[in-house]
Scaffold this active site. Structure first.
Site, PDB file in Angstrom:
ATOM      1  N   LYS A 157      40.722  50.342  48.551  1.00 42.03           N
ATOM      2  CA  LYS A 157      42.642  51.063  48.292  1.00 42.03           C
ATOM      3  C   LYS A 157      42.800  50.911  49.934  1.00 42.03           C
ATOM      4  CE  LYS A 157      44.995  55.453  47.780  1.00 42.03           C
ATOM      5  NZ  LYS A 157      44.561  56.801  47.274  1.00 42.03           N
ATOM      6  N   PHE A 198      40.818  63.489  56.258  1.00 45.03           N
ATOM      7  CA  PHE A 198      39.879  63.591  55.814  1.00 45.03           C
ATOM      8  C   PHE A 198      39.487  65.425  56.224  1.00 45.03           C
ATOM      9  CE2 PHE A 198      38.773  59.395  55.666  1.00 45.03           C
ATOM     10  CZ  PHE A 198      39.634  58.626  54.783  1.00 45.03           C
ATOM     11  N   ASN A 215      45.688  59.139  58.500  1.00 43.33           N
ATOM     12  CA  ASN A 215      45.138  60.646  59.086  1.00 43.33           C
ATOM     13  C   ASN A 215      44.051  60.114  60.585  1.00 43.33           C
ATOM     14  OD1 ASN A 215      47.739  61.546  58.603  1.00 43.33           O
ATOM     15  ND2 ASN A 215      47.300  61.726  56.465  1.00 43.33           N
TER      16      ASN A 215
END
Length: 352
Positions: free
Chosen positions: A208, A112, A172
């Protein structure tokens, strides 16, 4: 010829550096616009938006809303920027992007990285209006209230976007995927929906999800999506699986995208379509690099699709190639409009 030369040059560079140069090329107008007519068979109304064709660009390509208008001009029917977090963050240490050319894949562990909602809001305000634009909502890795971060970003960006996606599926950011568990997911969606309903009811809210969910978790996601009344689900994010991948970089940590993800992500999409029976909009992403791939997602239940990794191997004209090939496949199979094919292999058996 110029595109092929530039693409080959980029493919010899560090992937993250090449990505940055690709964005610069878009901003400078070096990428050709799509000016040819789009086959009318591809027109569809999705999430209340009239799409000329179903191919958009996935979050992650334009993290910081630097090339929204050029991407739309290139031919994408919608653009999703981000993921965006409340505060700017650098992401994980480099190298964090790996190109697996022999597998037509990539692994990333960006974490991010983005300029934060304030800077991205200014870019969205300044851009030329027009086109369908969404934002992928993220959470800061050191946030004391990750579930609240999604609503915070939405509150700041809602006036300048058409849809927003709750991203709890990136592999991540440590612990982020835990938010896909039932109680955590119900909480984050309820809180984000409350913000949406307060500040911008017109903005469509999507979720998502990861391609690595168990069948039981997929069932939970479907039930929660229907119960909360969100507008759609994007299936899927990157995978932690390395099934079928042979490139030496397969050992790198991070999320795998590209061709090896196609089967896994389409399976999740089809499972969601079967469970929801057309009552919620599904967007297919993961492994698409051809019109046939896009067609498979649509037949599995997707009303629209998104690209990202294949662009690194095929270049920006891929969006046109996929859309035109998709039109030919639809006509070959006797459809007169794309909506007739949505879910034909899962929750529908005849064109309608």
């Amino acid at each position: 010829m110029i595109q092929n030369f530039g693409l080959k040059a980029l493919q010899r560079m560090d992937p993250e550096k090449a990505h940055g140069l690709a964005l610069r090329a878009l901003r400078s107008g070096m990428v050709a616009k799509w000016s040819d007519p789009v086959p009318t068979i591809l027109r569809n109304r999705v999430l209340g938006f009239d799409l000329t064709h179903p191919v958009g660009i996935a979050a992650g390509f334009d993290k910081n809303a630097e090339a929204v208008t050029p991407l739309l001009d290139t031919g994408f029917s919608f653009v999703e920027v981000g993921a965006v977090t409340p505060r700017a963050q650098a992401g994980n240490a480099r190298p964090r992007m790996f190109r697996l050319a022999s597998d037509r894949a990539a692994i990333n562990r960006y974490g991010f990285n983005n300029d934060g909602m304030e800077a991205i809001r200014e870019r969205l305000i300044a851009r030329r209006r027009g086109g369908i634009v969404g934002v992928n909502l993220g959470a800061n890795k050191d946030s004391p209230d990750r579930a609240g971060d999604y609503g915070t970003v939405l509150r700041h960006l809602a006036p300048w976007v058409d849809f927003a996606t709750v991203n709890v599926s990136s592999p991540n950011t440590v612990g982020l995927r835990d938010m896909q568990a039932r109680e955590a997911l119900e909480d984050v969606l309820a809180r984000t929906l409350a913000v949406r309903d307060e500040v911008a009811p017109r903005v469509r809210l999507l979720l998502k999800i990861a391609p690595d969910l168990t069948d039981a978790r997929i069932e939970d996601v479907a039930e929660i999506a229907l119960a909360t009344g969100i507008d759609g689900i994007i299936a899927t994010n990157t995978t932690l699986s390395r099934d079928g991948v042979r490139h030496p970089a397969r050992a790198e940590a991070g999320g795998l995208s590209g061709a090896p993800l196609m089967t896994r992500s389409t399976r999740v999409l089809a499972r969601l379509a079967t469970r929801t029976e057309g009552r919620i909009t599904l967007i297919g992403v993961g492994g698409i690099s051809s019109g046939a791939d896009a067609y498979a997602k649509i037949r599995a239940g997707a009303s629209a699709v998104q690209l990202y990794t294949a662009l690194a191997y095929e270049g920006p004209t891929l969006v046109r190639t996929i859309a035109l090939d998709l039109a030919r496949l639809l006509e070959r199979d006797g459809f007169t409009r794309i909506a007739q094919a949505v879910g034909i292999d899962t929750f529908r058996s005849t064109p309608g």
